[in-house]
Design a protein around this motif. Structure first.
Motif, mmCIF file in Angstrom:
data_model
loop_
_atom_site.group_PDB
_atom_site.id
_atom_site.type_symbol
_atom_site.label_atom_id
_atom_site.label_comp_id
_atom_site.label_asym_id
_atom_site.label_seq_id
_atom_site.Cartn_x
_atom_site.Cartn_y
_atom_site.Cartn_z
ATOM 1 N N LEU A 13 0.915 -1.168 0.007
ATOM 2 C CA LEU A 13 0.117 0.163 0.049
ATOM 3 C C LEU A 13 0.876 1.168 -0.268
ATOM 4 O O LEU A 13 1.652 1.412 0.970
ATOM 5 C CB LEU A 13 -0.827 0.344 0.992
ATOM 6 C CG LEU A 13 -1.969 1.089 1.311
ATOM 7 C CD1 LEU A 13 -2.949 1.068 0.185
ATOM 8 C CD2 LEU A 13 -2.724 0.948 2.742
ATOM 9 N N ALA A 30 -3.629 2.122 9.392
ATOM 10 C CA ALA A 30 -3.940 1.079 8.266
ATOM 11 C C ALA A 30 -4.388 -0.194 8.876
ATOM 12 O O ALA A 30 -5.345 -0.892 8.335
ATOM 13 C CB ALA A 30 -2.563 0.735 7.601
ATOM 14 N N ILE A 247 -6.583 6.770 4.580
ATOM 15 C CA ILE A 247 -6.603 5.218 4.784
ATOM 16 C C ILE A 247 -8.162 5.086 5.163
ATOM 17 O O ILE A 247 -8.423 4.979 6.406
ATOM 18 C CB ILE A 247 -5.672 4.425 5.718
ATOM 19 C CG1 ILE A 247 -4.187 4.896 5.392
ATOM 20 C CG2 ILE A 247 -5.818 3.012 6.019
ATOM 21 C CD1 ILE A 247 -3.157 4.362 6.141
ATOM 22 N N ALA A 251 -9.485 0.454 1.943
ATOM 23 C CA ALA A 251 -8.012 0.666 1.455
ATOM 24 C C ALA A 251 -7.649 -0.686 0.854
ATOM 25 O O ALA A 251 -6.761 -0.601 0.073
ATOM 26 C CB ALA A 251 -7.238 0.955 2.537
ATOM 27 N N HIS A 254 -6.832 -0.451 -2.727
ATOM 28 C CA HIS A 254 -5.592 0.073 -3.207
ATOM 29 C C HIS A 254 -4.317 -0.909 -3.385
ATOM 30 O O HIS A 254 -3.368 -0.398 -3.280
ATOM 31 C CB HIS A 254 -5.517 1.308 -2.531
ATOM 32 C CG HIS A 254 -6.603 2.280 -2.645
ATOM 33 N ND1 HIS A 254 -6.911 3.177 -3.759
ATOM 34 C CD2 HIS A 254 -7.648 2.653 -1.730
ATOM 35 C CE1 HIS A 254 -7.855 3.884 -3.708
ATOM 36 N NE2 HIS A 254 -8.200 3.829 -2.396
ATOM 37 N N LEU A 255 -4.639 -2.123 -2.513
ATOM 38 C CA LEU A 255 -3.270 -2.836 -2.531
ATOM 39 C C LEU A 255 -2.834 -3.126 -3.695
ATOM 40 O O LEU A 255 -3.538 -3.610 -4.628
ATOM 41 C CB LEU A 255 -3.713 -3.952 -1.411
ATOM 42 C CG LEU A 255 -3.900 -3.754 -0.012
ATOM 43 C CD1 LEU A 255 -4.327 -5.140 0.756
ATOM 44 C CD2 LEU A 255 -2.540 -3.121 0.680
#
Length: 331
Positions: A13, A30, A247, A251, A254-255
């Motif tokens: 990330l 996160a 975050i 999220a 978006h990895l």
């Protein structure tokens, strides 16, 4: 039948860290957003600094060791004329140059000082740093009043460009083009008399302290210096423009896959299903090293036919063996 549980998140990330929080704060956020404890980061940013922070999530944390050594790009502001005990704006002022010394700081002298700090240099890290001395962080020792002596290390500064020079401002007030400002002159609200700000862009190797560059440039010019702003814009092939600024609970979308990141950083070595199985079982790929070619990295990423990261491999003569394996369900 029992419901299948969703697989734990895994991947890389990219975060655009805001100022005023620590890298650990970003990791904590996160963890809450992704509902997992297994998160780490590749390269700390000071609370004052903003910009690119790379997080490894789940099994992909194993990749972080291959990311921390990547070169980096920073945008920074160096204030000449004032030294601090931390070499940045978060520290206490320790010295201030007089007007005559600052008046002698010409563009030519700045250019010479910058040139001396470009290329392969020997740098003593800032005392207020995370380097361990006798098992303790240097910044903890310094804040406790202990004398801290850090050893010089060799780092590489590939680019050190001064993109702007202006009288310093403490509240963002800009001095218009053509305005003449002498040492000690009051220019208006926010102007700090007797100091100069340099906006710079720096490409450097991992382990370079930008605060130390500010300190050493100021020292070479005889006026002292410290960092007032720092933004990391690049780590290896990763750009802050591609990072997320917040975050959120989603999220995970978006990895980046471990396979894609490893291939970008280390290069990809396609392997068959049988070879993937052998690597995961600790077996060598006999006679496979020539497949890498002369220009391959020393530790390429083995990618199976389904595009999953098997692990990182290394040469052993003409053979290849696994240096790090990834779980089959987390690539």
């Amino acid at each position: 039948m029992p419901e299948k549980t969703a697989p734990a998140p895994s991947g890389i990330l990219l975060i655009d860290k805001p100022g005023g929080i620590t890298s650990h704060d970003v990791v904590a956020r996160a963890r809450r957003a992704l509902d997992t404890r297994k998160i780490g980061h590749a390269g700390t940013l000071d609370p004052m600094a903003t910009g690119l922070l790379i997080l490894g999530v789940g099994p992909a944390t194993r990749l972080l060791t291959y990311l921390v050594g990547l070169d980096k790009t920073y945008e920074a502001t160096i204030r000449l004329g004032v030294s601090t005990d931390s070499d940045d704006a978060d520290g206490a002022e320790t010295a201030r140059a007089d007007a005559s010394a600052l008046a002698a700081v010409t563009d030519a002298r700045i250019a010479a000082g910058v040139e001396a700090l470009t290329g392969q240099i020997s740098q003593v890290p800032s005392t207020v740093s995370a380097i361990k001395v006798g098992g303790k962080r240097a910044y903890d020792l310094a804040r406790a009043g202990a004398e801290v002596e850090l050893k010089a290390r060799t780092v590489t500064v590939g680019r050190f460009d001064v993109v702007a020079r202006r009288p310093s401002t403490s509240s963002g007030t800009e001095v218009g083009p053509g305005t003449e400002v002498g040492p000690g002159t009051e220019v208006g609200p926010g102007i700090e008399a007797g100091t100069i700000d340099l906006d710079v862009v720096i490409d450097c190797s991992s382990g370079t302290y930008i605060r130390a560059l500010a300190r050493d440039l100021g020292a070479a010019l005889g006026v002292g210096g410290h960092l007032t702003a720092l933004r990391r814009t690049r780590i290896g092939p990763f750009e802050v423009a591609d990072a997320v600024t917040e975050i959120q609970p989603d999220a995970a979308h978006h990895l980046r896959s471990a396979a894609a990141v490893a291939a970008d950083v280390l290069g990809a070595l396609p392997v068959t299903a049988d070879e993937a199985r052998d690597l995961r079982h600790g077996k060598r790929l006999v006679g496979a090293a020539p497949r890498l070619g002369a220009t391959a990295t020393a530790t390429p990423a083995a990618i199976d036919p389904d595009g999953r990261l098997v692990g990182i491999v290394e040469r052993r003569g003409d053979d290849l063996k696994s240096a790090m394996n990834m779980p089959e369900d987390a690539s």
